[in-house]
Design a protein around this motif. Structure first.
Motif, mmCIF file in Angstrom:
data_model
loop_
_atom_site.group_PDB
_atom_site.id
_atom_site.type_symbol
_atom_site.label_atom_id
_atom_site.label_comp_id
_atom_site.label_asym_id
_atom_site.label_seq_id
_atom_site.Cartn_x
_atom_site.Cartn_y
_atom_site.Cartn_z
ATOM 1 N N ALA A 382 32.500 32.857 38.886
ATOM 2 C CA ALA A 382 32.868 33.109 40.591
ATOM 3 C C ALA A 382 31.939 33.991 41.046
ATOM 4 C CB ALA A 382 34.176 33.669 40.506
ATOM 5 N N VAL A 383 31.410 34.948 40.204
ATOM 6 C CA VAL A 383 30.311 35.872 40.762
ATOM 7 C C VAL A 383 29.170 35.242 40.728
ATOM 8 C CG1 VAL A 383 29.162 37.948 39.996
ATOM 9 C CG2 VAL A 383 31.576 37.942 39.891
ATOM 10 N N ARG A 384 28.657 34.347 39.848
ATOM 11 C CA ARG A 384 27.436 33.637 39.920
ATOM 12 C C ARG A 384 27.472 32.746 41.119
ATOM 13 N NH1 ARG A 384 28.490 32.873 33.825
ATOM 14 N NH2 ARG A 384 27.097 34.584 32.965
ATOM 15 N N GLU A 385 28.599 32.161 41.332
ATOM 16 C CA GLU A 385 28.624 31.340 42.347
ATOM 17 C C GLU A 385 28.546 31.906 43.808
ATOM 18 O OE1 GLU A 385 32.319 28.469 44.223
ATOM 19 O OE2 GLU A 385 31.383 27.837 42.095
ATOM 20 N N MET A 386 29.298 33.107 43.909
ATOM 21 C CA MET A 386 28.780 34.248 45.010
ATOM 22 C C MET A 386 27.574 34.562 45.548
ATOM 23 S SD MET A 386 30.425 37.884 45.783
ATOM 24 C CE MET A 386 29.009 38.729 45.009
ATOM 25 N N MET A 387 26.769 34.568 44.151
ATOM 26 C CA MET A 387 25.532 34.967 44.262
ATOM 27 C C MET A 387 24.587 33.879 44.725
ATOM 28 S SD MET A 387 25.483 37.402 41.038
ATOM 29 C CE MET A 387 26.055 38.916 41.048
ATOM 30 N N SER A 403 35.578 43.079 46.143
ATOM 31 C CA SER A 403 36.769 42.392 46.245
ATOM 32 C C SER A 403 37.099 41.740 45.024
ATOM 33 C CB SER A 403 36.756 41.502 47.433
ATOM 34 O OG SER A 403 35.975 40.335 47.251
ATOM 35 N N ASN A 404 35.989 41.403 44.045
ATOM 36 C CA ASN A 404 36.237 40.818 42.966
ATOM 37 C C ASN A 404 36.357 41.642 41.751
ATOM 38 O OD1 ASN A 404 35.869 37.559 42.934
ATOM 39 N ND2 ASN A 404 34.822 38.472 44.708
ATOM 40 N N LEU A 405 36.239 43.077 41.903
ATOM 41 C CA LEU A 405 36.516 43.832 40.735
ATOM 42 C C LEU A 405 37.716 44.249 40.551
ATOM 43 C CD1 LEU A 405 33.250 46.326 41.575
ATOM 44 C CD2 LEU A 405 33.458 44.389 39.825
ATOM 45 N N PHE A 406 38.644 44.093 41.244
ATOM 46 C CA PHE A 406 40.270 44.820 41.054
ATOM 47 C C PHE A 406 40.913 43.900 40.660
ATOM 48 C CE2 PHE A 406 37.650 47.217 44.501
ATOM 49 C CZ PHE A 406 37.530 48.443 43.868
ATOM 50 N N ASN A 407 41.411 44.052 39.431
ATOM 51 C CA ASN A 407 41.593 42.934 38.583
ATOM 52 C C ASN A 407 43.589 43.010 38.618
ATOM 53 O OD1 ASN A 407 42.418 45.067 36.688
ATOM 54 N ND2 ASN A 407 42.158 44.105 34.911
ATOM 55 N N THR A 485 39.258 35.780 47.576
ATOM 56 C CA THR A 485 38.358 35.284 46.517
ATOM 57 C C THR A 485 36.932 35.116 47.343
ATOM 58 O OG1 THR A 485 38.580 33.017 46.744
ATOM 59 C CG2 THR A 485 39.917 34.341 44.930
ATOM 60 N N SER A 486 35.857 35.614 46.416
ATOM 61 C CA SER A 486 34.379 35.629 46.762
ATOM 62 C C SER A 486 34.105 34.065 47.227
ATOM 63 C CB SER A 486 33.439 36.248 46.177
ATOM 64 O OG SER A 486 33.479 35.812 44.741
ATOM 65 N N ALA A 490 32.582 32.553 50.484
ATOM 66 C CA ALA A 490 31.391 32.115 50.775
ATOM 67 C C ALA A 490 31.321 30.574 51.003
ATOM 68 C CB ALA A 490 30.794 32.177 49.163
ATOM 69 N N LYS A 491 32.494 29.789 50.773
ATOM 70 C CA LYS A 491 32.540 28.267 51.178
ATOM 71 C C LYS A 491 32.668 28.325 52.620
ATOM 72 C CE LYS A 491 31.253 26.815 47.115
ATOM 73 N NZ LYS A 491 29.905 26.327 47.111
#
Length: 742
Positions: A382-387, A403-407, A485-486, A490-491
């Motif tokens: 998901a992080v790679r996609e956001m990047m 926003s993707n760090l807190f689990n 979600t990122s 992003a989308k």
């Protein structure tokens, strides 16, 4: 300064030998020779350099390399990269030199760890640009981030020698990005230490108080643990289970958070520690043994069923596996018990690095036919996609990333029963975009467990979701307000981008024309001021809002009026744009320092007290240089401080109160308690008669014998405020008194 070179060399040799000893489990073949080569190379490169503490600079990379291997569990490539991580940034050596001597992998990691120079930074925040540069490496080699976390941990451990403004900047970056990142990668011990050290440098008094109380209460905790575990040990020994038991004390920061959230003293935090039972087992028997040991614990102590957490059947997204229960122990105390295998414990201690170790050995295990490390891999994907969205500003990128760090997570299912994991607070729309971009863009709503819900409906654990779609994409700007979600963000942004681009072209022409009419230059500085005036992050946002008519010409005219006032101020007072500029200009007025003195510099510097935290004489403070409103003075524990310092360190200046002040400051106190006849009279008597403090406003509401009130007061300093709070707490019926930040 007298330097004992021989003593320093002995210390360095001792550190190097300790590094090799800690690395020995990971070394093969010529690895030790490679590490020695890197050590010699780094020592030579940094030979004339010293840290702020006065010690040789080379101590730092050796310490970082030791953390990398001992506390994170990485091998030779990471150790070598850690030893060399500052060479290109701080010496004459280049990435080509590193590649020639140590290969392309090490060179790539060192490049990821090297900061962008000020001259090549493109955006508003050099710090955010550096964060983005480092984080982009996650998609190529996550070891960059792991080494950077080790680097930051050592910097935090040795932060005492830095000047105050640098300490605040570094601790805020740590709190803002590195601690959450360590948590997301499963490095719990490092995350806790980073958070504790951040508290130490933002609220030293509280940190020291909790540390001292933990130290004094340790013998009682040890005694309690022995009593609690005695019957459990007896049963486990009889069953022939190989195990070890240890007690884990809550981190200082989490104790502080609990005290603040519940407004209770240290003595009322009952879950100060947890008991951890770690057992040996084969992979196949782990789950069964967890429940077997759980059964032993609950044979002796009554469990709180609402506090059972089964992260063995459903591991957390960062790979954490453990069985947690809370039971009623001796003397009426609730005790958390954690049950896990040795493998689970290593993953809990060393996070992502331990994952790879078990994955490479083919011991990753499977859950419902899927590999156990799927959660952390899904997050990385998901992080790679956001990047891939390289159009975002660095600040915007950082917000999305955080926003993707807190689990805290929620688990939901597709109609066919496939499991999906989302951050807590995610909506139907996040679920739709996770299935497919087109499904997300055309989403109208959903059926959850057969019931129709809107697309902003928040997901709950166990929901089974069927997405309802339109024939054409329906994406709007408003969707960004309720996706978590990122990927979804992003989308949605990519769908809106084309329309926004057209509007921004029109807006750009309008802005350029208006600035020309007002005789203002159309340059980076003016555009930065415009963005800040309208509270926008990017030039694209500014242009598109002007193009759409959200910002009209009258508002740009108002900006011009304020701009003229600021320019007039600049001719009369110091209104700097960076901390460097402030230091240069204040030293022309005052030779004895580079800090702003509140109460003395009003005539020469344009500053004011921030409304978000209302600092008063005695509070720890710092100055923040705004684009349009001069310098704002904030408390170091202001709710906005971490974000400001983490993103805009170059605008942070040192500030202190003048030694004597006659000023009065307004504060607000929130008071809660049980109502009775004469209570308000007792409160006003303490404030006005006993302490002679001026009441500016008072508002009290009572409902079902419980009262809540807000009192506005004028005080001289923090001592007076603290005394007042303590005296009010002593009134019969008062349960809570806190100073409000706003």
């Amino acid at each position: 300064m007298n330097i004992d070179v021989e003593k320093e060399n002995k210390t360095l040799l001792k550190m190097y030998r300790n590094l090799l000893q800690k690395a020995s489990p990971y070394l093969q073949g010529d690895d030790q020779k490679t590490i020695r080569k890197a050590f010699v190379f780094a020592t030579e490169a940094h030979k004339d350099m010293r840290r702020k503490s006065g010690e040789p600079f080379i101590y730092h990379p050796v310490a970082v390399a030791t953390i990398v291997t001992e506390e994170i569990g990485l091998g030779t490539t990471s150790i070598v990269s850690a030893l060399l991580h500052d060479v290109v940034e701080d010496t004459e050596y280049t990435f080509n030199d590193i590649e020639t001597h140590f290969g392309s992998k090490v060179a790539k990691i060192v490049e990821g760890l090297t900061k962008i120079s000020e001259t090549s930074a493109k955006g508003d925040s050099l710090q955010a640009e550096n964060f983005r540069k480092m984080l982009l490496t996650i998609s190529e080699d996550i070891r960059v981030v792991l080494v950077k976390i080790a680097d930051r941990l050592h910097n935090m451990r040795t932060l005492e020698s830095m000047p105050k403004d640098k300490r605040l900047k570094i601790k805020s970056e740590t709190e803002y990005i590195y601690a959450p990142l360590a948590h997301r990668l499963g490095l719990y011990n490092i995350k806790s230490e980073l958070e504790d050290l951040s508290l130490k440098y933002s609220d030293r008094r509280t940190y020291d108080e909790i540390s001292e109380k933990l130290r004094k209460s340790e013998p009682a905790r040890v005694k309690f643990t022995n009593t609690f575990t005695e019957p459990i040990k007896r049963d486990l020994d009889r069953m022939g289970i190989k195990y070890r038991i240890k007690s884990r004390t809550k981190s200082i920061r989490s104790i502080f958070n609990k005290m603040r959230k519940q407004n209770i003293p240290f003595e009322e935090v009952f879950d100060l520690f947890a008991i951890r039972i770690i057992f040996g087992s084969t992979m196949e028997m782990e789950k069964a043994k967890c429940w077997q040991i759980y059964s032993v614990v609950t044979d002796h102590y009554r469990p709180n069923v609402s506090r059972l957490r089964d992260w063995v059947s459903m591991p957390k997204a960062n790979g954490y596996e453990s069985l947690h229960t809370t039971v009623m122990g001796p003397e009426g105390h609730w005790v958390e018990v954690q049950v896990r295998s040795e493998r689970m414990d290593e993953i809990a201690e060393k996070g992502y690095a331990a994952h790879w170790k078990y994955k490479e050995k083919g011991k990753g295990g499977a859950q419902n036919g899927k590999p156990r490390e799927q959660g952390i891999e899904s997050w990385l994907n998901a992080v790679r996609e956001m990047m891939e969205n390289d159009k975002m500003s660095a600040i915007e990128f950082l917000d999305d990333f955080r926003s993707n760090l807190f689990n805290k997570e929620v688990f939901a299912f597709t109609p066919k029963g496939d499991l999906k994991v989302f951050p807590k607070g995610s909506t139907v729309l996040d679920f739709a975009f996770d299935i497919h971009t087109e499904v997300g863009a055309k989403c109208l709503g959903a059926k959850i467990n057969g019931r129709l819900v809107p697309l902003n409906h928040e997901l709950k654990n166990g929901d089974q979701i069927e997405i309802l779609t339109a024939n054409k994409p329906k994406a709007t700007e408003g969707w960004l307000q309720f996706v978590k979600t990122s990927r979804a963000r992003a989308k949605i942004k990519s769908y809106l981008k084309e329309d926004k681009r057209k509007m921004s072209e029109l807006g750009r022409e309008i802005v350029e024309r208006k600035l020309k009419q007002m005789h203002l230059p159309f340059n980076d500085r003016t555009l930065k001021q415009l963005k800040d005036y309208f509270g926008l992050q990017t030039e694209l946002d500014l242009y598109s809002q002007v193009g759409e008519g959200i910002i009209d010409h009258t508002e740009i005219k108002k900006f011009n009026e304020q701009h003229k006032q600021n320019e007039k101020l600049r001719s009369e007072k110091i209104v700097p744009e960076t901390a460097k500029e402030f230091k240069k200009r204040i030293r022309r007025i005052r030779q004895d320092g580079d800090e702003l003195v509140i109460g003395e510099d009003m005539e020469s510097v344009h500053y004011s007290l921030a409304k978000c935290c209302n600092p008063i004489f005695g509070d720890d403070i710092f100055g923040f240089i705004t684009i349009n409103n001069g310098i704002k003075i904030h408390r170091t524990n202001c709710p906005n401080a971490v974000s400001m310092m983490a993103n805009y360190g170059y605008r942070i200046i040192k500030a202190r109160w003048a030694n004597s002040q006659d000023s009065e400051y307004e504060i607000k106190l929130k008071v809660e308690g049980t109502d009775r006849v004469g209570l308000v009279n007792d409160v006003t008597k303490i404030i006005s008669t006993q302490m002679c403090v001026n009441i500016k406003s008072i508002s009290i509401d009572t409902e079902s014998s419980i009262f809540k009130g807000t009192i506005g007061l004028s005080v001289h300093d923090t001592d007076e405020a603290d005394n007042l709070i303590n005296n009010l707490k002593d009134i019969d019926g008062i349960v809570k008194v806190i100073r409000l930040e706003e």
